[in-house]
Write a protein that holds these residues in place. Structure first.
Motif, PDB file in Angstrom:
ATOM      1  N   PRO A 270       1.128  -0.410  -5.513  1.00  0.00           N
ATOM      2  CA  PRO A 270       1.672  -1.802  -5.421  1.00  0.00           C
ATOM      3  C   PRO A 270       0.562  -3.066  -5.529  1.00  0.00           C
ATOM      4  CG  PRO A 270       2.709  -0.303  -3.777  1.00  0.00           C
ATOM      5  CD  PRO A 270       1.719   0.460  -4.357  1.00  0.00           C
ATOM      6  N   ASP A 271       0.931  -3.951  -6.069  1.00  0.00           N
ATOM      7  CA  ASP A 271      -0.038  -4.765  -6.226  1.00  0.00           C
ATOM      8  C   ASP A 271      -0.124  -5.857  -4.931  1.00  0.00           C
ATOM      9  OD1 ASP A 271      -1.051  -4.192  -8.781  1.00  0.00           O
ATOM     10  OD2 ASP A 271       0.756  -5.490  -9.796  1.00  0.00           O
ATOM     11  N   SER A 272       0.576  -5.742  -4.098  1.00  0.00           N
ATOM     12  CA  SER A 272       0.711  -6.478  -2.824  1.00  0.00           C
ATOM     13  C   SER A 272      -0.421  -6.261  -1.927  1.00  0.00           C
ATOM     14  CB  SER A 272       2.230  -6.309  -2.283  1.00  0.00           C
ATOM     15  OG  SER A 272       2.174  -5.165  -1.863  1.00  0.00           O
ATOM     16  N   TYR A 273      -1.158  -5.100  -2.237  1.00  0.00           N
ATOM     17  CA  TYR A 273      -2.302  -4.832  -1.259  1.00  0.00           C
ATOM     18  C   TYR A 273      -3.511  -4.724  -2.302  1.00  0.00           C
ATOM     19  CZ  TYR A 273       1.052  -3.491   2.316  1.00  0.00           C
ATOM     20  OH  TYR A 273       2.056  -3.539   3.152  1.00  0.00           O
TER      21      TYR A 273
ATOM     22  N   ARG B  70       7.396   3.257  -3.229  1.00  0.00           N
ATOM     23  CA  ARG B  70       7.261   3.021  -5.099  1.00  0.00           C
ATOM     24  C   ARG B  70       7.097   4.307  -5.730  1.00  0.00           C
ATOM     25  NH1 ARG B  70       3.774  -0.788  -8.172  1.00  0.00           N
ATOM     26  NH2 ARG B  70       4.871  -2.222  -6.892  1.00  0.00           N
TER      27      ARG B  70
END
Length: 95
Positions: free
Chosen positions: A66-69, A35
């Motif tokens: 990142p929002d995925s974590y 990112r």
């Protein structure tokens, strides 16, 4: 009337951080680096950074992870010294 001392009462313990697997931390760090790289490339692709101009490098040093974590992952990586908290929800790589 109770003769117990208020200091004898149990104090609320700090919330225990859940154990995060090393593999998840590794993947989160990889996603963070990707990112950051893409953010820097995006910044450099604007006008004024071209080879015919004065050039220049991106000034991007910190990003929102990142929002995925979950947030706990980023806090754990910062605690380990791999990332540095910059405030405002931004993190940078600790070099």
């Amino acid at each position: 009337m109770s003769d117990t001392d208020p200091s004898d009462e149990p104090t609320p313990a700090e919330p225990a951080t859940p154990e995060i697997p090393k593999e998840e931390l590794r993947l989160a760090m990889k996603a963070f680096r990707k990112r950051l790289k893409l953010t820097r490339l995006d910044d450099e692709s604007r006008l004024g950074y071209g080879p015919m101009s004065s050039g220049g490098k991106s000034g991007v040093a910190a990003i929102r992870p990142p929002d995925s974590y979950p947030k706990a992952v980023w806090l754990k990586l910062a605690e380990q010294g791999k990332l540095r908290r910059e405030g405002g929800g931004l993190y940078s790589i600790n070099e």
